[in-house]
Design a protein around this motif. Structure first.
Motif, PDB file in Angstrom:
ATOM      1  N   ARG A   1      -0.524   2.969  11.426  1.00 48.88           N
ATOM      2  CA  ARG A   1      -0.191   4.358  11.742  1.00 48.88           C
ATOM      3  C   ARG A   1      -0.064   5.156  10.443  1.00 48.88           C
ATOM      4  NH1 ARG A   1       4.706   4.719  15.895  1.00 48.88           N
ATOM      5  NH2 ARG A   1       4.074   6.919  15.789  1.00 48.88           N
ATOM      6  N   GLU A   2       0.310   6.416  10.566  1.00 45.43           N
ATOM      7  CA  GLU A   2       0.388   7.339   9.433  1.00 45.43           C
ATOM      8  C   GLU A   2       1.163   6.766   8.244  1.00 45.43           C
ATOM      9  OE1 GLU A   2       2.886  11.404   8.686  1.00 45.43           O
ATOM     10  OE2 GLU A   2       1.573  11.376  10.449  1.00 45.43           O
ATOM     11  N   ILE A   3       0.624   6.975   7.037  1.00 49.90           N
ATOM     12  CA  ILE A   3       1.304   6.562   5.813  1.00 49.90           C
ATOM     13  C   ILE A   3       2.392   7.584   5.490  1.00 49.90           C
ATOM     14  CG2 ILE A   3       1.023   5.959   3.385  1.00 49.90           C
ATOM     15  CD1 ILE A   3      -0.515   4.166   5.373  1.00 49.90           C
ATOM     16  N   THR A   4       3.586   7.097   5.165  1.00 47.23           N
ATOM     17  CA  THR A   4       4.701   8.001   4.857  1.00 47.23           C
ATOM     18  C   THR A   4       5.024   8.052   3.372  1.00 47.23           C
ATOM     19  OG1 THR A   4       6.247   6.204   5.353  1.00 47.23           O
ATOM     20  CG2 THR A   4       5.752   7.770   7.126  1.00 47.23           C
TER      21      THR A   4
ATOM     22  N   VAL B   1       1.962  -1.926  -5.951  1.00 41.65           N
ATOM     23  CA  VAL B   1       2.034  -0.681  -5.198  1.00 41.65           C
ATOM     24  C   VAL B   1       2.822  -0.957  -3.924  1.00 41.65           C
ATOM     25  CG1 VAL B   1       0.668   0.855  -3.729  1.00 41.65           C
ATOM     26  CG2 VAL B   1      -0.042   0.424  -6.083  1.00 41.65           C
ATOM     27  N   LEU B   2       3.708  -0.037  -3.575  1.00 42.27           N
ATOM     28  CA  LEU B   2       4.453  -0.131  -2.324  1.00 42.27           C
ATOM     29  C   LEU B   2       4.038   1.011  -1.416  1.00 42.27           C
ATOM     30  CD1 LEU B   2       6.798  -1.308  -0.579  1.00 42.27           C
ATOM     31  CD2 LEU B   2       8.313   0.263  -1.800  1.00 42.27           C
ATOM     32  N   SER B   3       3.688   0.681  -0.191  1.00 36.66           N
ATOM     33  CA  SER B   3       3.348   1.705   0.797  1.00 36.66           C
ATOM     34  C   SER B   3       4.218   1.507   2.028  1.00 36.66           C
ATOM     35  CB  SER B   3       1.862   1.629   1.187  1.00 36.66           C
ATOM     36  OG  SER B   3       1.562   0.362   1.764  1.00 36.66           O
ATOM     37  N   SER B   4       4.500   2.615   2.722  1.00 33.88           N
ATOM     38  CA  SER B   4       5.243   2.532   3.976  1.00 33.88           C
ATOM     39  C   SER B   4       4.539   3.376   5.020  1.00 33.88           C
ATOM     40  CB  SER B   4       6.684   3.004   3.787  1.00 33.88           C
ATOM     41  OG  SER B   4       6.716   4.367   3.397  1.00 33.88           O
TER      42      SER B   4
ATOM     43  N   ASP C   1      -3.447 -10.413  -2.890  1.00 38.36           N
ATOM     44  CA  ASP C   1      -2.354 -11.212  -2.347  1.00 38.36           C
ATOM     45  C   ASP C   1      -1.310 -10.240  -1.820  1.00 38.36           C
ATOM     46  OD1 ASP C   1      -0.494 -13.092  -1.698  1.00 38.36           O
ATOM     47  OD2 ASP C   1       0.203 -13.396  -3.751  1.00 38.36           O
ATOM     48  N   VAL C   2      -1.438  -9.867  -0.557  1.00 40.35           N
ATOM     49  CA  VAL C   2      -0.652  -8.785   0.015  1.00 40.35           C
ATOM     50  C   VAL C   2       0.590  -9.346   0.710  1.00 40.35           C
ATOM     51  CG1 VAL C   2      -0.654  -6.955   1.745  1.00 40.35           C
ATOM     52  CG2 VAL C   2      -2.666  -7.319   0.331  1.00 40.35           C
ATOM     53  N   LYS C   3       1.718  -8.679   0.530  1.00 34.95           N
ATOM     54  CA  LYS C   3       2.956  -9.040   1.219  1.00 34.95           C
ATOM     55  C   LYS C   3       3.344  -7.895   2.143  1.00 34.95           C
ATOM     56  CE  LYS C   3       4.547 -11.719  -2.738  1.00 34.95           C
ATOM     57  NZ  LYS C   3       5.577 -11.850  -3.788  1.00 34.95           N
ATOM     58  N   SER C   4       3.628  -8.218   3.414  1.00 37.60           N
ATOM     59  CA  SER C   4       3.994  -7.196   4.379  1.00 37.60           C
ATOM     60  C   SER C   4       5.457  -7.361   4.748  1.00 37.60           C
ATOM     61  CB  SER C   4       3.130  -7.318   5.633  1.00 37.60           C
ATOM     62  OG  SER C   4       3.489  -6.343   6.587  1.00 37.60           O
ATOM     63  N   LEU C   5       6.193  -6.248   4.708  1.00 38.63           N
ATOM     64  CA  LEU C   5       7.597  -6.229   5.061  1.00 38.63           C
ATOM     65  C   LEU C   5       7.728  -5.516   6.401  1.00 38.63           C
ATOM     66  CD1 LEU C   5       8.942  -5.080   1.578  1.00 38.63           C
ATOM     67  CD2 LEU C   5       8.506  -7.412   2.349  1.00 38.63           C
TER      68      LEU C   5
ATOM     69  N   THR D   1       6.249  -0.847   9.041  1.00 38.75           N
ATOM     70  CA  THR D   1       6.107  -1.828   7.970  1.00 38.75           C
ATOM     71  C   THR D   1       5.993  -1.151   6.611  1.00 38.75           C
ATOM     72  OG1 THR D   1       3.681  -1.912   7.974  1.00 38.75           O
ATOM     73  CG2 THR D   1       4.834  -3.362   9.527  1.00 38.75           C
ATOM     74  N   ALA D   2       6.346  -1.914   5.596  1.00 42.28           N
ATOM     75  CA  ALA D   2       6.037  -1.581   4.207  1.00 42.28           C
ATOM     76  C   ALA D   2       5.182  -2.712   3.667  1.00 42.28           C
ATOM     77  CB  ALA D   2       7.313  -1.434   3.383  1.00 42.28           C
ATOM     78  N   ILE D   3       4.231  -2.374   2.814  1.00 40.75           N
ATOM     79  CA  ILE D   3       3.332  -3.388   2.250  1.00 40.75           C
ATOM     80  C   ILE D   3       3.393  -3.310   0.733  1.00 40.75           C
ATOM     81  CG2 ILE D   3       0.939  -4.173   2.001  1.00 40.75           C
ATOM     82  CD1 ILE D   3       0.379  -3.185   4.801  1.00 40.75           C
ATOM     83  N   ILE D   4       3.514  -4.457   0.081  1.00 36.73           N
ATOM     84  CA  ILE D   4       3.426  -4.558  -1.372  1.00 36.73           C
ATOM     85  C   ILE D   4       2.034  -5.062  -1.718  1.00 36.73           C
ATOM     86  CG2 ILE D   4       4.325  -5.651  -3.450  1.00 36.73           C
ATOM     87  CD1 ILE D   4       6.997  -5.964  -1.956  1.00 36.73           C
TER      88      ILE D   4
END
Length: 211
Positions: free
Chosen positions: A163-166, A177-180, A202-206, A185-188
């Motif tokens: 969905r939309e990036i905040t 890079v951190l995205s939410s 090597d992506v980590k999803s929160l 979710t947030a992804i590193i």
């Protein structure tokens, strides 16, 4: 947001103003007037001497914290300016808008330096890399794009949110890079130019318990 020295709080308001407050007694220290519609975001420059605001009036403005000198008005979007960010040297600003556009501004001339390729939806998040050579944008179409800050060339697209990036931001060392997103979710993402060498990410999803 707090000032860099932690002594004042800066707010942006639906009444078209920005205000500096003393957080100890709630007193208004300074009011910044100039926008003609809702102020959506505000942030300090890296030096702490300037403030960047974005508004539904179609402009971004750069204010001197001390209230002295001219306010810079950045006009070029066709609609609300949703987000903005200073470059690390505070000489440039990047803005993203309701008009699907991202513009890089030269603050010395108050004119656009580069317009990135128009995206397919609203640009809802922007960030400069710590080196100032890359720009990240997040979009309502849930994509994240990496751009060359000088040429405006698209480097790559990051797909992972639904969905939309905040928000998008680089770590201070530029290695992540951190995205939410509104998907909960947030992804590193590992950075180092976000693996433009073609190696695997090597992506980590929160994930939030309740999106």
């Amino acid at each position: 947001v707090y000032s860099l020295d932690g002594e004042l709080v800066l707010t942006a308001s639906d009444d078209g103003t920005l205000k500096l407050w003393d957080p100890l007694d709630g007193r208004v220290v300074k009011t910044f007037r100039g926008h003609t519609d809702v102020v959506l975001t505000c942030r300090y420059s890296h030096s702490g001497q300037q403030i960047l605001s974005t508004s539904r009036d179609g402009t971004a403005r750069v204010w001197n914290v001390d209230g002295q000198g001219e306010t810079l008005e950045l006009k070029g979007h066709r609609g609300a300016v949703l987000q903005g960010a200073f470059s690390p040297d505070d000489q440039r600003v990047v803005t993203g808008g309701d008009d699907y556009r991202t513009i890089v501004w030269d603050l010395a001339t108050e004119r656009p330096m580069t317009s990135l390729a128009e995206q397919s939806d609203r640009v809802t998040a922007v960030a400069f890399s710590p080196s100032g050579t890359r720009i990240l944008t997040g979009c309502a179409d849930h994509s994240i794009k990496l751009w060359d800050a000088k040429t405006g060339r698209e480097v790559l697209t990051l797909d992972g949110h639904l969905r939309e990036i905040t928000s998008v931001t680089f770590s201070p060392d530029g290695r992540s890079v951190l995205s939410s997103s509104r998907d909960g979710t947030a992804i590193i993402w590992p950075s180092i130019d976000l693996r433009t060498d073609g190696s695997e990410l090597d992506v980590k999803s929160l994930s939030a318990a309740t999106p």
